[in-house]
Write an enzyme that holds these catalytic residues in place. Structure first.
Site, mmCIF file in Angstrom:
data_model
loop_
_atom_site.group_PDB
_atom_site.id
_atom_site.type_symbol
_atom_site.label_atom_id
_atom_site.label_comp_id
_atom_site.label_asym_id
_atom_site.label_seq_id
_atom_site.Cartn_x
_atom_site.Cartn_y
_atom_site.Cartn_z
ATOM 1 N N GLY A 124 -4.693 0.448 26.995
ATOM 2 C CA GLY A 124 -3.546 0.584 26.112
ATOM 3 C C GLY A 124 -2.880 -0.753 25.850
ATOM 4 N N SER A 125 -2.123 -0.850 24.773
ATOM 5 C CA SER A 125 -1.367 -2.072 24.476
ATOM 6 C C SER A 125 -0.025 -2.049 25.218
ATOM 7 C CB SER A 125 -1.155 -2.187 22.965
ATOM 8 O OG SER A 125 -2.385 -2.435 22.319
ATOM 9 N N GLY A 126 0.649 -3.188 25.157
ATOM 10 C CA GLY A 126 1.942 -3.306 25.830
ATOM 11 C C GLY A 126 1.854 -4.095 27.120
ATOM 12 N N HIS A 127 0.634 -4.543 27.454
ATOM 13 C CA HIS A 127 0.420 -5.292 28.694
ATOM 14 C C HIS A 127 0.097 -6.756 28.434
ATOM 15 C CE1 HIS A 127 0.455 -1.496 30.762
ATOM 16 N NE2 HIS A 127 -0.547 -1.042 30.030
ATOM 17 N N ASP A 141 -8.644 6.633 29.716
ATOM 18 C CA ASP A 141 -9.692 5.616 29.711
ATOM 19 C C ASP A 141 -10.979 6.160 30.324
ATOM 20 O OD1 ASP A 141 -8.153 3.129 28.766
ATOM 21 O OD2 ASP A 141 -6.907 3.831 30.403
ATOM 22 N N HIS A 162 3.173 1.507 33.651
ATOM 23 C CA HIS A 162 3.775 2.229 32.522
ATOM 24 C C HIS A 162 5.072 2.881 32.975
ATOM 25 C CE1 HIS A 162 -0.666 2.335 32.296
ATOM 26 N NE2 HIS A 162 -0.443 1.885 31.077
#
Lengths: 332, 332
Positions: free
Chosen positions: A54-57, A110, A219
């Site tokens: 996922g994005s945001g990392h 994932d 998260h």
């Protein structure tokens, strides 16, 4: 929400476009807008190395594309798995005919999408093997390691896998050393503030000022406990002890230490935390062979820190030490 | 105050100790605890490169110590100039008998202390020349450039100075190209939240949620105006225009773009901002030769961003492109 964005529903596209433009000497777009690759991939004669999440990392995962590291990355929405199609396309981009190692973190989305992508890739004749990172000691008891999440320790497994592939390792050899790397790696995080997904507009959990959450996930998954805010020394000691309770690291061992901010943590404070980790390890007569201190694997705008420790052996040390030009991991 | 520290009065010492331990392959302590040096300094036959400034801007200034960049740095308290003695000791550490260029930002404390250090060094027979960065367009009108503050543009002047020195430049040649670098560099910042000096415990100014401050200084100095929060595109456009109003950059020119977070800015948002800067420059037919996006020069825990643009010429381009192993600027 004090953010530097255009449209909360469009942050991933905007970020990717900026990232590709800033690093066009190392990374390229592909036909799938949610797959980025190292410019030289597929590297002829080499096993391909793929990850995704996922994005945001940021800078994970795309910041680790580069020579001697990752060949292709599948990119998801904020805090959501990439699709199976994105993983499949990343595998295709990385494959030079010698197979692909897909190395990702232990999250249900994932797991499911990589499984499907692997099946589809194998129907096309691409041999795919996987290694799943589960370095977060706070996410399940030691007896249930298979339930643990993958966090910043993933970076170190990408490093050894990419180096082994670059040095001519076979797919089996790469999987073996990558699995050993993650088996020898433990991480734990502390959150001091929550984070906000732009499209949601408010935090999905709260941390009361004056308190902190030990063992928080990448998260914002709940940690082990909420305590009054500790000093940097106390934070470092509790994190180091949680890790050393979980994995035997003998006196005089050599380790890699990776300290990452969670997005809004001032760099100065990461060094203050690292300094106390170093002291704690000194007390245990554990030696730091190499350290990384910075924003390596973040959680949007969370204030906090993660500690990752990798216990070294001879082969892993050589692989960790190999140079790379990866955007966020340049090592001479 | 959600911070990762031990004692608010001791953050600089703790940070320095962690920094030295993390980067002992590149930097060393010296007899003066407020002076750090590149391991190989003084480099025989080479002009020394020195800088210094207040703390709280990590990775500036010490992150730029390294091969082909800075030889010694004088370290101040949070947001306070280093002492004249620290600048003097940094000059001594950098000098190999070929003189020292001391390159720093335009703040009254730094000006005073460098002046005194220079005088004392020259009494010892060390030739010292200075270049003062004044790249912040928001801090004074164009007609009073000598009053402007130095901000993230300092990094680019350190880069060209360090490269020129490494390539065998004389002190005069280094001063000349360094001055031309900063004369061709402009910066502007936007603050979305204030920052808090740990020992003070609360912000020394405020930004109302939903608003932002255009032209804010690196210590929270007042900017040009407070406006409602803009989109990333609007922020990039107004910053780019303020810079292009101030310095003539012809169509088809090549530039360096440096986008820095101010401490608490998520990395993802820096790439979103950079993407819009790139589009704005495209509209002006200005080409980006090289870009840097990350936390390069921060302001404690401020949320915000700075844009720096350097107009290139042939010599400056060659110097910018030279490799360096500086901690925060590794360039292969």
């Amino acid at each position: 929400m004090q953010r530097i964005i255009n449209n909360a529903d469009h942050v991933v596209e905007d970020m990717l476009e900026g990232f590709i433009a800033a690093h066009e000497d190392i990374v390229s777009r592909t036909q799938n807008p949610r797959v980025l690759k190292y410019n030289q991939a597929p590297v002829s004669g080499k096993v391909g190395i793929v990850t995704g999440g996922g994005s945001g990392h940021k800078p994970a995962f795309i910041g680790y594309l580069g020579k001697n590291m990752i060949d292709a990355v599948a990119v998801g929405e904020i805090f959501s798995s990439p699709t199976a199609k994105a993983f499949l396309d990343a595998i295709r981009e990385a494959d030079s005919g010698h197979g692909v190692a897909c190395l990702y973190g232990n999250y249900s989305g994932d797991n499911m999408n990589v499984k499907m992508a692997r099946m589809l890739a194998e129907e096309e004749g691409i041999v795919v093997r996987t290694v799943v990172a589960n370095d977060d000691v706070a996410s399940a008891p030691k007896s249930e390691r298979e339930k643990r999440r993958g966090v910043a320790g993933e970076i170190l497994m990408w490093k050894t896998a990419g180096a082994k592939a670059a040095l001519g390792g076979t797919l089996d050899e790469i999987v073996q050393v990558t699995q050993r790397t993650i088996d020898n790696t433990r991480s734990i995080g502390i959150g001091l503030t929550p984070c906000t997904i732009p499209a949601v507009g408010k935090p999905n959990f709260s941390i009361v000022p004056g308190y902190m959450e030990l063992g928080i996930g990448h998260h914002g998954e709940p940690g082990i406990k909420v305590t009054e805010l500790m000093t940097a020394k106390e934070m470092a000691e509790v994190c180091t002890e949680k890790i050393l309770d979980d994995i035997l690291i003998e006196e005089e061992s050599e380790v890699v230490v990776l300290v990452s901010g969670l997005g809004s943590t001032p760099v100065m404070e990461l060094y203050i935390f690292f300094n106390e980790v170093r002291r704690s390890l000194d007390m245990h007569k554990i030696h730091i062979h190499r350290s990384y201190v910075g924003n390596y694997f973040t959680s949007l705008d969370m204030m906090g820190v993660t500690l990752t420790i990798l216990k070294l052996d001879k082969e892993i040390t050589e692989l960790i030490d190999l140079e790379t030009n990866a955007v966020s991991f340049k090592q001479l």
